[in-house]
Design an enzyme around this catalytic site. Structure first.
Site, PDB file in Angstrom:
ATOM      1  N   ARG A   1      -8.926   5.975  -5.805  1.00 42.99           N
ATOM      2  CA  ARG A   1      -9.924   6.202  -4.760  1.00 42.99           C
ATOM      3  C   ARG A   1     -10.545   7.559  -5.054  1.00 42.99           C
ATOM      4  O   ARG A   1      -9.981   8.586  -4.694  1.00 42.99           O
ATOM      5  CB  ARG A   1      -9.291   6.160  -3.370  1.00 42.99           C
ATOM      6  CG  ARG A   1      -8.711   4.800  -2.992  1.00 42.99           C
ATOM      7  CD  ARG A   1      -8.238   4.780  -1.549  1.00 42.99           C
ATOM      8  NE  ARG A   1      -7.765   3.464  -1.155  1.00 42.99           N
ATOM      9  CZ  ARG A   1      -7.378   3.152   0.082  1.00 42.99           C
ATOM     10  NH1 ARG A   1      -7.408   4.063   1.039  1.00 42.99           N
ATOM     11  NH2 ARG A   1      -6.954   1.933   0.372  1.00 42.99           N
TER      12      ARG A   1
ATOM     13  N   LEU B   1      -4.421  10.751   3.609  1.00 43.49           N
ATOM     14  CA  LEU B   1      -3.073  10.457   3.167  1.00 43.49           C
ATOM     15  C   LEU B   1      -2.820  11.015   1.774  1.00 43.49           C
ATOM     16  O   LEU B   1      -3.615  10.790   0.846  1.00 43.49           O
ATOM     17  CB  LEU B   1      -2.839   8.945   3.156  1.00 43.49           C
ATOM     18  CG  LEU B   1      -2.704   8.270   4.516  1.00 43.49           C
ATOM     19  CD1 LEU B   1      -2.656   6.761   4.339  1.00 43.49           C
ATOM     20  CD2 LEU B   1      -1.449   8.755   5.224  1.00 43.49           C
TER      21      LEU B   1
ATOM     22  N   LYS C   1     -12.499   0.945  12.868  1.00 39.06           N
ATOM     23  CA  LYS C   1     -11.145   1.307  13.298  1.00 39.06           C
ATOM     24  C   LYS C   1     -11.077   1.411  14.822  1.00 39.06           C
ATOM     25  O   LYS C   1     -10.098   0.980  15.444  1.00 39.06           O
ATOM     26  CB  LYS C   1     -10.731   2.637  12.663  1.00 39.06           C
ATOM     27  CG  LYS C   1     -10.578   2.610  11.155  1.00 39.06           C
ATOM     28  CD  LYS C   1      -9.414   1.759  10.706  1.00 39.06           C
ATOM     29  CE  LYS C   1      -9.154   1.896   9.211  1.00 39.06           C
ATOM     30  NZ  LYS C   1      -8.043   1.036   8.738  1.00 39.06           N
TER      31      LYS C   1
ATOM     32  N   LEU D   1      -2.013  -2.434   6.802  1.00 38.31           N
ATOM     33  CA  LEU D   1      -3.095  -3.035   6.029  1.00 38.31           C
ATOM     34  C   LEU D   1      -4.402  -2.273   6.215  1.00 38.31           C
ATOM     35  O   LEU D   1      -4.836  -2.033   7.342  1.00 38.31           O
ATOM     36  CB  LEU D   1      -3.290  -4.490   6.452  1.00 38.31           C
ATOM     37  CG  LEU D   1      -4.352  -5.286   5.683  1.00 38.31           C
ATOM     38  CD1 LEU D   1      -3.889  -5.531   4.258  1.00 38.31           C
ATOM     39  CD2 LEU D   1      -4.619  -6.606   6.384  1.00 38.31           C
ATOM     40  N   GLY D   2      -5.014  -1.912   5.110  1.00 37.98           N
ATOM     41  CA  GLY D   2      -6.304  -1.229   5.173  1.00 37.98           C
ATOM     42  C   GLY D   2      -6.924  -1.180   3.792  1.00 37.98           C
ATOM     43  O   GLY D   2      -6.234  -1.294   2.778  1.00 37.98           O
TER      44      GLY D   2
ATOM     45  N   GLY E   1       0.812  -1.203   0.000  1.00 39.37           N
ATOM     46  CA  GLY E   1       0.000   0.000   0.000  1.00 39.37           C
ATOM     47  C   GLY E   1       0.851   1.260   0.000  1.00 39.37           C
ATOM     48  O   GLY E   1       2.087   1.212   0.000  1.00 39.37           O
TER      49      GLY E   1
ATOM     50  N   TYR F   1     -16.798   3.164   8.962  1.00 41.99           N
ATOM     51  CA  TYR F   1     -15.338   3.101   8.814  1.00 41.99           C
ATOM     52  C   TYR F   1     -14.655   3.429  10.144  1.00 41.99           C
ATOM     53  O   TYR F   1     -13.797   2.692  10.627  1.00 41.99           O
ATOM     54  CB  TYR F   1     -14.889   4.068   7.727  1.00 41.99           C
ATOM     55  CG  TYR F   1     -13.399   4.120   7.486  1.00 41.99           C
ATOM     56  CD1 TYR F   1     -12.798   3.273   6.561  1.00 41.99           C
ATOM     57  CD2 TYR F   1     -12.589   5.034   8.160  1.00 41.99           C
ATOM     58  CE1 TYR F   1     -11.431   3.320   6.326  1.00 41.99           C
ATOM     59  CE2 TYR F   1     -11.228   5.094   7.939  1.00 41.99           C
ATOM     60  CZ  TYR F   1     -10.658   4.238   7.019  1.00 41.99           C
ATOM     61  OH  TYR F   1      -9.304   4.290   6.798  1.00 41.99           O
TER      62      TYR F   1
END
Length: 221
Positions: free
Chosen positions: A163, A155, A132, A77-78, A15, A128
């Site tokens: 995205r 990010l 988390k 990881l996501g 990622g 979401y």
């Protein structure tokens, strides 16, 4: 409680942050070996001499022996609900795999580091953020040697997959970034900043459990 990053194991290495983290770990003279768990071989990692790839189609098959002996474990990881295809699939990945990975380090001497999200909250009405938050709560309940939770805002960086909303927000931010003060807690951060925060936390954290918020990530050097 601090320890040198002698050996690292990473999930989510392909990622945006994961790739940068591997790059920074490889450049760290203290780090002797880095194992990245990937679903298929990735030639991009061949440029990093300390990296070995562990190919595994289902990360839930990772076992105690696979992760034994590492000084640090990093989870980058996501996914998104859109990419996962459903809320349940998103939960299975973001919560299920990360929780399983953390489980493997209970009662070991491994420092566990996780990328979460700025809005993480188990009582949130936003699915979401709720997932988390639930993951953070679960990991904090484990008997881990040391735990670092990294909570970035949006990010910045070039992802391999598109995205839509994030891409649009990035373009708007880049256009008007000069208007955003450094003290703004929601200010987007780069993958380099997040990865650097993880490395610094791995090297310097003395608390058994610590959360690194977005303002900290912005100002990390």
């Amino acid at each position: 409680m601090t320890k040198l990053i002698k050996s690292a194991i990473v999930i989510g290495a392909t990622g945006l942050v994961g790739r940068e983290l591997v790059k920074q770990l490889n450049s760290n003279p203290e780090c002797e070996r880095i194992t990245v768990i990937v679903r298929r071989e990735d030639q991009a990692f061949d440029i990093h001499p300390k990296v070995q790839q562990f190919i595994l189609d289902d990360f839930l098959l990772l076992n105690d022996e696979d992760v034994s002996g590492y000084s640090h474990a990093f989870s980058c990881l996501g996914t998104t609900i859109k990419k996962a295809g459903s809320k349940q699939n998103f939960y299975n990945i973001d919560y299920g795999i990360n929780a399983h990975f953390a489980d493997l380090f209970e009662t070991t001497q491994t420092h566990f580091l996780l990328i979460s999200a700025m809005g993480a909250n188990s009582t949130s009405k936003i699915f979401y953020n709720k997932v988390k938050g639930e993951l953070e709560n679960y990991i904090q309940s484990l008997d881990l040697y040391s735990t670092s939770i990294i909570r970035p805002s949006l990010l910045l960086g070039e992802r391999q997959e598109k995205r839509g909303l994030e891409d649009m927000t990035q373009k708007l931010y880049q256009k008007f970034s000069y208007l955003v003060p450094n003290t703004f807690k929601y200010k987007p951060v780069t993958a380099q900043q997040v990865a650097h925060t993880m490395v610094e936390a791995a090297k310097t954290q003395t608390d058994k459990f610590k959360i690194y918020d977005n303002l900290y990530i912005q100002n990390t050097k």
